[in-house]
Design a protein around this motif. Sequence first.
Motif, PDB file in Angstrom:
ATOM      1  N   LYS A 164       0.407  -1.375  -0.064  1.00  0.00           N
ATOM      2  CA  LYS A 164       0.303   0.157   0.013  1.00  0.00           C
ATOM      3  C   LYS A 164       1.309   1.161  -0.170  1.00  0.00           C
ATOM      4  O   LYS A 164       1.416   1.914  -0.792  1.00  0.00           O
ATOM      5  CB  LYS A 164      -0.962   0.029   1.280  1.00  0.00           C
ATOM      6  N   TRP A 189      -5.552  -4.737  -2.790  1.00  0.00           N
ATOM      7  CA  TRP A 189      -5.281  -3.176  -2.555  1.00  0.00           C
ATOM      8  C   TRP A 189      -5.732  -2.545  -4.261  1.00  0.00           C
ATOM      9  O   TRP A 189      -5.373  -1.279  -4.595  1.00  0.00           O
ATOM     10  CB  TRP A 189      -4.126  -2.118  -2.814  1.00  0.00           C
ATOM     11  N   GLY A 190      -6.450  -2.807  -5.236  1.00  0.00           N
ATOM     12  CA  GLY A 190      -7.114  -2.477  -5.770  1.00  0.00           C
ATOM     13  C   GLY A 190      -6.205  -2.345  -7.063  1.00  0.00           C
ATOM     14  O   GLY A 190      -7.033  -2.105  -8.704  1.00  0.00           O
ATOM     15  N   ARG A 192      -5.053  -4.524 -11.075  1.00  0.00           N
ATOM     16  CA  ARG A 192      -6.641  -5.241 -11.430  1.00  0.00           C
ATOM     17  C   ARG A 192      -5.813  -5.984 -12.141  1.00  0.00           C
ATOM     18  O   ARG A 192      -4.152  -5.877 -12.385  1.00  0.00           O
ATOM     19  CB  ARG A 192      -7.439  -4.481 -12.570  1.00  0.00           C
TER      20      ARG A 192
END
Length: 362
Positions: A164, A189-190, A192
């Motif tokens: 992060k 943490w998003g 893709r």
Amino acid sequence: MFKRQQPIPDDYVLMDEKERDERIRAIKANMGSKLVILGHHYQRDEVIRYADYRGDSLKLAQLAAQEKEAEYIVFCGVHFMGETADMLTSSEQRVILPDLGAGCPMADMAELEDVEACWQHLMAKYSETFVPVTYVNSSAEVKAFCGRNGGMTCTSSNAPKIFKQLLDDGKRILFLPDEHLGRNTGLQWGLRDQDILLWNRENSDEVELPKEAPQLILWDGYCPVHLRFKPEQVDEVRKKYPGIKVIVHPECSHDVVAKADLSGSTDFIIRQVSEARAGSIWAIGTELNLVQRLAQQNPDKRIISLNEGSCLCTMMGRISQPHLLWALDNLNQGKVVNQITVDEKITADAIKALDRMLELSK
């Protein structure tokens, strides 16, 4: 690669288990504070019962460094753990691995020469800042590589915090050697799928680097134990045990982690299960010795392995009661066997990587 362990004398193998037990305990009493025995959570019961400290690899190495009176650190774990302990302890202390053949397949999947070649490709292709981050389950040489190149180590506990921080700072990450811990953490943490590239260590010339640098490049290493857990096993235990909680280690593949109720480090798993309500049912996706130990220690709960077949770490299992007694017998007679030593320059660079991890994970 794995070191070669010479056969120990037959007497230690043929000896009655009770006699081995008595001799180990007598040697511990005789050597007193000069000796510290460390036992990793995945060790078999016949060995870990003698440990002065139990834990994961980094925690144990840090505890060993605090034992200033201990001349001998006997690490019941695998080779990279012994290396970390040697790097963190003083030059007067000696780290012993009871069986030199106890290696880590995942750590051996990231050889320094291959890692350096990958790094050169990335530096030649991209101007963006990549940070090399290595799981502590890696060799001292790979830790040192990260230290030299502005990178750091991580554990399964602090990987999310480190990822992060780096991603928030706009950094791009080369993560090794475990593809699955890296992918699970990045997706958490998003990131893709299109933000992540898998580096093929055996066919690196065939890796096509996209024009725009990926945010996360994963080394294609893995833990053979944790890859034995499959998503269909999660479905099966849910059908068999209604209301069961499934908790897995993040070294499992993402399709397993996504189906589980919880995922986290070994310490996280121990804490969650130990603090759970009486009568609860748990399926655990990690090494079998730990699962069975948790079941013994929590008789008020039902605890099973997510994979009801065998999920033992065979490398960790090389440390046996006979090997432990053999190593201790030699120490008690003033002979040091199976000492693990790391070159001073490698140690200095690796410590930089460890220190950056500790600073960033405060």
